[in-house]
Design an enzyme around this catalytic site. Structure first.
Site, short mmCIF file in Angstrom:
data_model
loop_
_atom_site.label_atom_id
_atom_site.label_comp_id
_atom_site.label_asym_id
_atom_site.label_seq_id
_atom_site.Cartn_x
_atom_site.Cartn_y
_atom_site.Cartn_z
CE LYS A 22 -1.57 1.49 4.12
NZ LYS A 22 -1.30 2.87 4.56
CG ASN A 23 2.38 2.72 3.51
OD1 ASN A 23 1.23 3.09 3.27
ND2 ASN A 23 2.82 2.48 4.74
NE ARG A 94 -0.81 12.33 8.12
CZ ARG A 94 -0.70 13.60 8.44
NH1 ARG A 94 -1.69 14.20 9.05
NH2 ARG A 94 0.38 14.28 8.17
CB CYS A 118 -3.94 11.08 11.84
SG CYS A 118 -2.55 10.01 12.07
NE ARG A 123 1.19 10.47 10.13
CZ ARG A 123 0.69 9.49 9.38
NH1 ARG A 123 -0.47 8.97 9.67
NH2 ARG A 123 1.35 9.05 8.34
CG ASP A 307 3.82 1.51 9.35
OD1 ASP A 307 3.45 2.35 10.18
OD2 ASP A 307 3.99 1.77 8.14
CB ILE A 329 8.33 6.81 14.07
CG1 ILE A 329 9.52 5.85 13.87
CG2 ILE A 329 7.98 7.55 12.78
CD1 ILE A 329 10.76 6.47 13.32
NE ARG A 399 -7.09 4.53 5.69
CZ ARG A 399 -6.62 5.68 6.12
NH1 ARG A 399 -7.07 6.19 7.23
NH2 ARG A 399 -5.70 6.33 5.44
C1 EPZ Z 1 4.68 6.94 6.14
O1 EPZ Z 1 3.97 8.03 6.70
C2 EPZ Z 1 3.71 5.79 6.08
N1 EPZ Z 1 2.58 6.16 5.24
C3 EPZ Z 1 3.26 5.42 7.47
O2 EPZ Z 1 2.42 4.29 7.35
C4 EPZ Z 1 4.49 5.06 8.33
O3 EPZ Z 1 4.08 4.82 9.65
C5 EPZ Z 1 5.48 6.22 8.31
O4 EPZ Z 1 5.81 6.57 6.93
C6 EPZ Z 1 6.78 5.91 9.04
O5 EPZ Z 1 7.39 4.79 8.50
C7 EPZ Z 1 2.69 6.05 3.91
O6 EPZ Z 1 3.71 5.68 3.36
C8 EPZ Z 1 1.49 6.39 3.11
P1 EPZ Z 1 6.96 10.28 8.00
P2 EPZ Z 1 4.57 9.51 6.63
O7 EPZ Z 1 6.86 11.55 7.22
O8 EPZ Z 1 5.27 9.69 5.35
C9 EPZ Z 1 7.37 13.63 11.40
C10 EPZ Z 1 0.63 2.85 8.01
O9 EPZ Z 1 0.12 2.31 9.01
N2 EPZ Z 1 7.26 14.61 10.31
O10 EPZ Z 1 8.12 9.41 7.77
O11 EPZ Z 1 3.48 10.44 6.99
C11 EPZ Z 1 6.07 12.86 11.61
O12 EPZ Z 1 5.15 13.58 12.40
C12 EPZ Z 1 1.28 4.16 8.15
O13 EPZ Z 1 0.60 2.36 6.87
C13 EPZ Z 1 7.45 15.95 10.58
O14 EPZ Z 1 7.70 16.35 11.72
O15 EPZ Z 1 5.62 9.44 7.82
C14 EPZ Z 1 6.56 11.59 12.25
O16 EPZ Z 1 6.74 11.80 13.62
C15 EPZ Z 1 0.75 5.13 9.08
N3 EPZ Z 1 7.32 16.85 9.56
C16 EPZ Z 1 7.94 11.37 11.58
O17 EPZ Z 1 8.30 12.64 11.03
C17 EPZ Z 1 7.04 16.46 8.28
O18 EPZ Z 1 6.96 17.32 7.39
C18 EPZ Z 1 7.93 10.35 10.45
O19 EPZ Z 1 6.87 10.64 9.54
C19 EPZ Z 1 6.89 15.10 8.01
C20 EPZ Z 1 6.99 14.19 9.04
#
Ligand code: EPZ
Length: 420
Positions: A22-23, A94, A118, A123, A307, A329, A399
């Site tokens: 999915k991701n 998202r 969320c 996030r 995850d 994370i 999802r």
């Molecule tokens: C991706 O989310 C995945 N989603 C998530 O999958 C996964 O948990 C996550 O990466 C971490 O591996 C998809 O790929 C669609 P991040 P993403 O940006 O890209 C902070 C699932 O269950 N951050 O790597 O949103 C953020 O708040 C899920 O399938 C900022 O501060 O994750 C988090 O604490 C849910 N500012 C950390 O970084 C930003 O601009 C990592 O988030 C962006 C992120």
């Protein structure tokens, strides 16, 4: 609303098919915005989030046609007719923010609703926006929307992420592919889903160096063309079913899974008493005898995936001894802990860590969770619990897991979907 009923106590035995990730599929679909030609994606999972992304792309003018009989091959294409990603779609998923970079690169402007917080944390998307600003975009936040413009087009930039972000790396990688000049992304995420995106972009004509490393160098090209790309197998789906076999006992084959993508899970599973091994059809999972408490800490790839944290916690609930599970994370990703405690688990959460003291058995109960991985962790707990577990709010599961109940039932679990 549908629910899942599980009567625990049966070991799993058989083969489980692992679908496309999915991701990986979601950013790859967003990459369809980068060209007027057709992008053909195969091994696409049949999931609610894929439908949501198709609806969003349709709003931008890109049609998603299912070709072939099983609906797993998508053909994306069409001229972009709108650069607006409205709140009504973005709030459902998202990952919608991933259209921002491609729209800005192709159309020099975009209006994308801010996704908001969320269930698992705040996030923010500041890293996406700062990176695009460094590439010459003018960004204004107004009325809950990101209003982005790049009247002279995006230009290459040296971007150092202060922390690793999967989504920001993907957005900027797509934007940089069509920018004027060279972009470097340092401290970039290097999850297999990012490599998959980079490989597809390369097939579309992008020039990307450093794929699989934490530093990506992208030499922008004036246009990208169509391509065909098979989506990488879902390492989180595979890891989840590995934990299912571990908690229920027995042995399963994860058909199509890649062991090299599961290394960070294989090590703690081995310590806990569960063996993952290469198999001609994918990955074999076998619980050796008892389960042992094992500590894990979530980290960006190649570390232990956030995850998989909830599913591993379910496993530790019935292991001998204690386990410390640390989440680095997301700031609020333990909502499964109180639900597991309602099933008789002994979990204490202290800030970013949870201490899990193993119990001999869990008891079935009605439970629910507010995110995908937490929900599936309750299904896993139900497999090991005595009596009946009802998991509510199944739409979270839909999802990210294709036919979870059919997959587990085919291996001997007593599990069914109750449709109201
Ligand atoms: C991706 O989310 C995945 N989603 C998530 O999958 C996964 O948990 C996550 O990466 C971490 O591996 C998809 O790929 C669609 P991040 P993403 O940006 O890209 C902070 C699932 O269950 N951050 O790597 O949103 C953020 O708040 C899920 O399938 C900022 O501060 O994750 C988090 O604490 C849910 N500012 C950390 O970084 C930003 O601009 C990592 O988030 C962006 C992120």
């Amino acid at each position: 609303m549908d629910r899942i009923r599980i009567r625990g106590g049966r070991p799993l035995d058989g083969e489980i098919l692992i679908h496309g990730a999915k991701n990986a599929a979601l950013p790859l679909m967003a990459a369809g915005l980068l060209t007027d030609e057709r992008l053909i994606l195969s091994n696409v999972p049949l999931l609610a989030d894929i439908e949501t992304m198709a609806i969003l792309l349709a709003q931008h003018g890109i049609a998603t046609d299912r070709i072939g009989n099983d609906g797993r091959i998508l053909s994306l294409g069409g001229p972009i007719t709108s650069t607006l990603a409205p709140y009504d779609i973005v709030r459902k998923m998202r990952a919608s923010i991933l259209v921002l970079g491609p729209l800005l690169a192709r159309c020099r402007e975009a209006q994308v609703s801010l996704p908001g917080g969320c269930a698992i944390g705040a996030r923010p998307v500041d890293l996406h926006l700062k990176g695009l600003e460094q590439m010459g975009a003018e960004i204004r936040l107004d009325g809950g929307y990101v209003h982005a413009r790049a009247p002279a087009g995006l230009r290459g930039a040296d971007i150092l992420f202060p922390s690793v972000s999967v989504g920001a790396t993907e957005n900027l990688l797509m934007a940089a592919s069509l920018a004027d000049g060279v972009t470097t992304l340092a401290n970039a995420a290097r999850e297999p889903e990012i490599c998959d995106l980079a490989l597809c972009l390369t097939a579309m004509g992008a020039r990307i160096d450093g794929i699989g490393s934490g530093k990506l160098t992208i030499e922008g090209v004036p246009r990208l063309h169509g391509a065909e790309h098979p989506i990488v197998p879902d390492r989180i789906e595979a890891g989840t079913y590995a934990c299912a076999a571990a908690i229920a006992g027995g042995s399963v084959t994860l058909a199509g899974a890649r062991l090299d993508h599961l290394a960070a899970l294989a090590t703690p599973l081995a310590e806990a008493g569960v063996e993952l091994s290469e198999h001609e059809r994918g990955v074999a999972v076998r619980r050796l005898d008892g389960l042992h408490g094992t500590d894990v800490k979530t980290e960006p790839y190649p570390g232990f995936p956030t995850d998989m944290q909830a599913q591993f916690m379910s496993l530790m609930c019935v292991a001998e001894g204690a386990a410390m599970i640390t989440e680095t994370i997301f700031e609020n990703r333990f909502m499964h802990a109180p639900e597991l405690n309602r099933m008789g688990a002994r979990i204490n959460v202290h800030g970013a860590s949870a201490i899990v003291r193993g119990v001999p058995a869990l008891q079935g109960a009605p439970v629910m969770a507010t995110d995908l991985r937490a929900s599936v962790s309750l299904v896993l707990a139900g497999l090991a619990a005595q009596g009946e577990t009802i998991v509510n709010r199944v739409y979270h599961l839909d999802r990210g897991y294709e036919a979870v109940e059919r997959q587990l039932a085919a291996c001997g679990a007593d599990i069914e979907r109750l449709t109201d």
